[in-house]
Design an enzyme around this catalytic site. Structure first.
Site, short mmCIF file in Angstrom:
data_model
loop_
_atom_site.label_atom_id
_atom_site.label_comp_id
_atom_site.label_asym_id
_atom_site.label_seq_id
_atom_site.Cartn_x
_atom_site.Cartn_y
_atom_site.Cartn_z
N GLU A 188 36.74 32.42 31.73
CA GLU A 188 35.36 33.64 32.47
C GLU A 188 34.75 32.63 34.08
O GLU A 188 33.83 32.74 33.18
CB GLU A 188 34.19 32.67 31.09
CG GLU A 188 34.51 32.66 29.99
CD GLU A 188 34.67 34.40 29.41
OE1 GLU A 188 34.17 35.07 30.53
OE2 GLU A 188 35.18 34.54 27.95
N ARG A 240 34.63 36.41 43.85
CA ARG A 240 34.32 37.58 43.61
C ARG A 240 33.60 38.61 44.08
O ARG A 240 32.22 38.16 44.14
CB ARG A 240 33.86 38.20 41.97
CG ARG A 240 33.51 40.01 41.52
CD ARG A 240 34.18 39.11 40.01
NE ARG A 240 32.57 39.34 39.65
CZ ARG A 240 32.17 39.85 38.24
NH1 ARG A 240 32.75 41.10 37.87
NH2 ARG A 240 30.84 39.76 37.63
N GLY A 257 31.68 55.70 33.87
CA GLY A 257 30.81 56.19 32.82
C GLY A 257 30.56 57.90 33.38
O GLY A 257 29.82 58.39 33.51
N ASP A 349 38.69 42.62 33.49
CA ASP A 349 39.54 42.48 32.74
C ASP A 349 40.34 43.13 32.63
O ASP A 349 40.11 44.40 32.91
CB ASP A 349 38.16 42.58 31.29
CG ASP A 349 37.91 41.35 30.61
OD1 ASP A 349 38.39 39.60 31.44
OD2 ASP A 349 36.46 40.87 30.72
N TRP A 402 31.14 33.79 34.90
CA TRP A 402 30.84 35.10 35.79
C TRP A 402 30.16 35.62 34.27
O TRP A 402 30.36 37.06 34.10
CB TRP A 402 32.38 36.02 35.95
CG TRP A 402 33.06 36.27 35.38
CD1 TRP A 402 33.66 36.44 33.79
CD2 TRP A 402 34.19 37.24 34.93
NE1 TRP A 402 34.11 36.66 33.20
CE2 TRP A 402 34.89 37.29 33.83
CE3 TRP A 402 34.87 38.24 36.38
CZ2 TRP A 402 36.25 38.26 34.09
CZ3 TRP A 402 35.52 39.04 35.99
CH2 TRP A 402 36.83 38.94 34.79
N ASP A 462 36.52 32.15 23.02
CA ASP A 462 35.97 33.86 22.16
C ASP A 462 35.40 33.35 21.33
O ASP A 462 34.37 34.31 21.23
CB ASP A 462 37.67 34.03 21.43
CG ASP A 462 38.27 34.35 22.47
OD1 ASP A 462 38.69 35.32 23.95
OD2 ASP A 462 39.24 33.62 23.16
#
Lengths: 926, 168
Positions: A188, A240, A257, A349, A402, A462
């Site tokens: 993460e 990032r 999208g 991811d 993040w 998780d």
């Protein structure tokens, strides 16, 4: 000419889902869907680019749990079955859609895709690690890994957990890819200060953080996210890039999208009647995604148009071109303010590509090809960029992640906070087990290794993530509970020595994860070794006016224990010290060379001359030692008595000097009142100035050194003193319930006002009132004794106060055994070794909340801290422990553990080596 | 049928004194605790209160500053402290009050919440190759000589840690 770089990083991770006990498990589909939609299509893209000789560069992080599942024969077999079922469904769909050509062509499209995937999977023999490995060898992919079970590091309580998560991951990675990874993906992107030290220790060159981690660094990073920064431990952190993230991630304005792209939320698994689709759903009736989705996003309306793969592909190409164009603009702008070529780091991811964003692999394909044709920017991997630009700005990174909100709230919130109590308890328990069972036997080893696996699996980020996301909550809760429960069962079997082999085997069969794990990875000190910054061995010259058997203060013991521990870590330690009648001029003991100056050199009756003679003798001897043993790397001086020798030796031999200031003259006397005190102070000042780096034994002491001698705080390292529990006997826990005698309180220390015995005597009447008859044993002597005796008399407690005088180790141990509580009521205490000794002996302690004692005692956990000089509070807490032996026992158990973990000499030697390495580096620069 | 290892349960408590403070965000910390059975006995029905302090680790002589406190409803096992200043160090404790005196039962670890925004002030940048920087030079201090004998000084040497005296 290109103006900058683009690094795309894909992070692949899934929790460890392995259920050999059930023929089919709903959650296994997470892996199957990822294989079908993401990993196989991505590999296909990579291989197609390889075939076309496209010089792309991508970084892929594969989590240890994902690697394990990708190579697991049971899951491989089940995936083939799953794929065959999907193909069967696609065939069935062709028939069903005969009269709807727009949709039928899609079922043909899926059938073709699935059939090709099956061939691809068979070509890999079901093992995706091989093609990944091949691509890395060909130089286009940089493969890295993340923590063992994707544990969320900032919320762990023990450093040993960080170590276990990192080390086992690196080992697993190396076993598959034959070499260690260049960098690591922190789960993460969650960073906490201090992690960099561990990464450096494991020679991990880089990791990633979110943008705000870089923006909020101290000092401010000059290049922002357009260049990596260097953490204080020397590891690179890449930030990032927010713009490229937004373009891909953002639900509304991001590429995925686009109305042309495939709609994720319309799947025939939900849309078709159960009597038709049932056989392709788990348990024939649980609605899940089948992967057959026939619609495009279209718009916000529920009415969706049929999906058109050809149009979507075209759009992906347009989006890839747009992405490259935007990066070009961005790099052009950033480069104007930089004296180097900027970098855009875009981490995602992996599952976004193909699973959530069906066209993602196509987009990536177009993007890499576009970048290869472009003159304006170049793709790189983080390691390549670091090789090109090894000099980076040093900053301290704040805690960050993040996740939504940017910190820890996605994993720690009212829906998940209940897990941490259990995790932290298991972490500590695992460390205790590893410390307490260094040489376990066969069955015990299996139990401990499995306990380590269960803990790691419970730590997986998780579970809280899923619980907070609100999907598959029950599964995540039960998995977490099962791992903690199994851990507790295994720990209890080890504790009681009653190992039930059937139970052990049943638990082992559930988790084939990390087959080679060694539980010692969780131990608190076994793993402590030479820090990575230190060379394999130093030749160190220690200067101390006293060394055992001569022990006036605690200094001798300290220098002795430190020297032995450094020698054990591989250093060649030479101590120069004063002569003692029982020892010759040279001895070698536990690897430490001890050189004593000749007694005939010390002739003066005048103190200053005597000190001068001692220092001259030391300097002369150092010269001789170089002829015999070779040159030294560094001089380590202890306190002001050896300042002249340190100066001479370091000056002549051009050596860095590390000085430990054990106490200050000012602090001891609360000021400088006499000529002697002023003289000692000036010598201390001199020593701090001469030293390349300084060591103080507590945070308090470091502040004092910085303030008194006007030294920068970053020149001073805090390294606590240590205690060797082996020297402290006996173990009181065994002789705990000794009824039939009164209660005894122990004070150990010099009888001077700063030690605060007067406060303890003042508290005595109240203690007697609340706890019944007690005796106070005062061990030590000093100028204040008479006054104390009078105080006791005037308070009517003279009969209860026993002045024992000076005690040797043996007598001290007897006292520790006879007493029920040790009280250290100091008003000034740089460190407070006596507290450690009492704790190591299993005696509960009450200390003043002052100086170094603050760093030693955890109030209410392993002892009590009382405001200094407050007799009423001292009476209250001493009485609490005297009247509540069960609670006292809780404290002593905990205290013994803390002493062993926090104040062990191996750790102290290792920390000292870090200071040596830094001092040597500084001295090389000057 | 599910095996017992597939339907494990969590222990209700571990019978230990424990208080852990955790960072949630730059403005929120979470505190959880457990009291050992023997500690509960000692609490003897007092109204428990949690307090949050801001520490000044750079000035250890400075007293911790009380930020907030809360009386705990019965059965509470954890607490969120919200709206805190960022980039600060916090520690919590728990206890009860009697006659205006606070009796602290136990203290938590201390945590540093991260800064919520950039520093704003530019400082000189350090680069990796120079990361250790330059330290002040060595200037020798002049010292005066007090009049004292070796024996006198050695007698005052037991200041270090007290009691390990085998020579005097």
């Amino acid at each position: 000419m290109h103006i900058g770089y683009l690094a795309i990083v894909l992070h692949g991770h899934l929790p460890y889902i392995h259920h050999p006990e059930a023929p089919e498990m709903l959650e296994e589909r997470w892996l199957f869907e990822a294989l079908t939609e993401c990993y196989l299509p991505l590999l296909d893209v990579f291989e197609s680019m390889q075939k076309d000789k496209v010089p792309y560069r991508l970084t892929i992080s594969l989590s240890p749990t994902l690697i394990t599942m990708l190579t697991d024969p049971i899951l491989q077999e089940r995936y083939v079955r799953h794929l065959e079922k999907s193909i069967e469904l696609a065939v069935l769909e062709q028939e069903r859609l005969q009269n709807a050509p727009q949709y039928q062509s899609l079922s043909v499209y899926y059938l073709k895709k699935l059939t090709e995937l099956k061939k691809q999977y068979e070509r890999y023999n079901g093992n995706l690690i091989n093609p990944f490995k091949q691509l890395q060898q060909q130089g286009c992919l940089e493969l890295i890994t993340t923590c063992a079970t994707h544990g969320f590091l900032p919320l762990m309580n023990c450093r040993s957990s960080w170590r276990a998560q990192i080390q086992t991951a690196l080992e697993l990675y190396a076993s598959h890819f034959d070499h260690p990874p260049a960098g690591m993906w922190l789960p993460e992107c969650a960073y906490a200060p201090g992690l960099d030290e561990l990464l450096r220790e494991y020679q991990v060159s880089y990791f990633f953080v979110d943008s705000h981690g870089i923006y909020n660094s101290r000092p401010t990073s000059i290049f922002g996210t357009f260049a990596p920064v260097c953490t204080p431990a020397g590891v690179a952190a890449f930030g990032r890039d927010p713009e490229s993230s937004r373009q891909v991630w953002d639900r509304h304005s991001g590429y995925p999208g686009d109305p042309i792209y495939r709609e994720f939320y319309r799947d025939i698994g939900y849309d078709l009647p159960l009597d038709y689709i049932g056989p392709y759903l788990p348990g024939n009736n649980i609605r899940v995604d089948t992967g057959l989705k026939y619609h495009r996003i279209t718009g916000s309306d529920p009415d969706k148009q049929p999906y058109r793969p050809d149009l979507a592909k075209k759009r992906a190409a347009e989006h890839a071109r747009d992405f490259i164009q935007q990066r070009y603009e961005q790099l052009k702008k950033a480069g104007r303010q930089m004296h180097r070529q900027p970098l855009v780091l875009a981490p995602y991811d992996a599952e976004l590509f193909g699973h959530w964003w069906f066209e993602g692999p196509d987009w990536l394909n177009f993007l890499c090809r576009e970048a290869a044709d472009s003159d304006s920017l170049r793709m790189v991997t983080p390691a390549e960029y670091l090789k090109a630009y090894p000099n980076n700005q040093v900053v301290e990174l704040p805690m960050c992640s993040w996740g939504a909100g940017g910190y820890n709230q996605f994993w720690l919130n009212p829906s998940t906070d209940w897990i941490y109590k259990h995790l932290h308890h298991a972490e500590e328990k695992m460390t205790d087990l590893a410390d307490g069972h260094r040489n376990a036997q066969e069955l015990e080893i299996r139990c401990l290794n499995q306990a380590a696996r269960e803990l790691l699996l419970a730590q997986s980020s998780d579970w809280p993530f899923i619980i907070h996301s609100g999907t598959a909550v029950e599964y995540a809760k039960q998995r977490f509970t099962n791992h903690i429960g199994r851990f507790n069962a295994l720990a209890s079997m080890v504790d009681t020595g009653n190992i039930q082999i059937d139970l052990l085997e049943e638990i082992e069969a559930r988790s084939k994860f990390l087959p080679d794990i060694d539980y010692h990875v969780f131990s608190s000190c076994d793993m402590v070794g030479r820090p990575s910054t230190a060379r394999a061995s130093y030749r160190i010259l220690m200067l101390s006016w006293e060394y055992p058997p001569q022990t006036v203060g605690g200094l001798a013991r300290h220098v002795h224990d430190l020297s032995c521990s450094l020698a054990a870590l591989g250093d060649e330690v030479h101590v120069i010290t004063c002569p003692v009648s029982s020892r010759g001029s040279y001895s070698l003991y536990r690897g430490v060379h001890v050189h004593r100056i000749r007694p005939e050199l010390l002739t003066s009756d005048d103190f200053i001359n005597w000190v001068g003679q001692m220092n001259n003798g030391m300097a002369e001897m150092a010269g001789n030692l170089v002829d015999v043993f070779g040159p030294f790397d560094l001089v380590h001086a202890h306190d002001w008595l050896v300042v002249e020798a340190s100066k001479l030796i370091c000056g002549q031999m051009k050596l860095p000097l590390v000085a430990t200031i054990h106490a200050t003259e000012y602090g001891r006397n609360h000021g400088l009142y006499t000529d002697l005190q002023k003289h000692i102070h000036s010598l201390e000042q001199e020593l701090t100035k001469q030293a390349t780096l300084l060591i103080g034994c507590s945070r308090y002491m470091c502040q004092e050194i910085a303030r008194l001698f006007n030294q920068p705080i970053d020149k001073i390292a805090v390294i606590p003193n240590g205690v060797d529990p082996k020297n402290i006997l006996p173990d009181r826990e065994k002789s705990l319930s000794r009824s039939g005698r009164g209660k005894n309180i122990l004070f150990l220390g010099r009888l001077v006002p700063e030690k605060g015995v007067q406060v303890l005597i003042e508290a005595l009447p109240a203690i007697i009132q609340k706890a019944g008859p007690v005796k106070l044993y005062i061990a030590g002597k000093g100028p204040y004794q008479q006054e104390l005796a009078e105080q006791a008399k005037s308070l009517g407690v003279a009969a209860q106060v026993h002045f024992v005088g000076f005690v040797n180790d043996e007598d001290r141990n007897k006292l520790l055994d006879q007493c029920d509580v040790a009280v250290i009521p100091s008003l000034y205490e740089p460190f407070g070794i006596v507290a450690l000794e009492a704790m190591a002996a299993g005696l509960p302690v009450v200390v003043s909340d002052t100086g170094g004692l603050r760093d030693v005692i955890e109030h209410g956990i392993d002892g009590y801290c009382v405001p200094p000089g407050d007799a009423a509070m001292l009476a209250h807490y001493t009485t609490e422990l005297l009247n509540n032996p069960e609670l006292a026992q809780h404290f002593t158990r905990r205290a013994k553990r803390n002493v062993a973990v926090k104040f062990n000499w191996r750790q102290i030697a290792s920390d000292t080596l870090k200071v040596y390495a830094k001092a040597i580096a500084i001295s090389a620069l000057n | 049928m599910l095996s017992s290892i597939d339907r494990m349960e969590l222990p209700r408590w571990y019978d230990e004194n424990k208080m852990v403070l955790m960072v949630v965000t730059p403005h929120t910390v979470f505190l959880y605790w457990e009291l050992a059975f023997s500690q509960w006995k000692a609490v003897a029905g007092h109204q428990l209160i949690v307090r949050l302090f801001a520490l000044a680790p750079e000035q250890p002589t400075e007293q911790p500053r009380l930020v907030t406190s809360a009386a705990l409803p019965v059965g509470t096992e954890n607490w969120y402290f919200n709206d805190l200043p960022a980039d600060s160090q916090y520690q919590a404790d728990m206890g009860w009050e009697q006659d205006g005196v606070f009796y602290s039962l136990l203290k938590s670890n201390s945590v540093r919440v991260p800064p919520a925004e950039p520093l704003g002030v530019a400082r000189e940048a350090q680069w990796q190759s120079m990361k250790l920087g330059h330290l002040p030079g060595n200037i020798a201090a002049t010292t005066s000589k007090p009049d004292i004998t070796v024996n006198e000084i050695l007698n005052q040497m037991s200041f270090y840690m007290g009691i390990h005296n085998t020579t005097s």
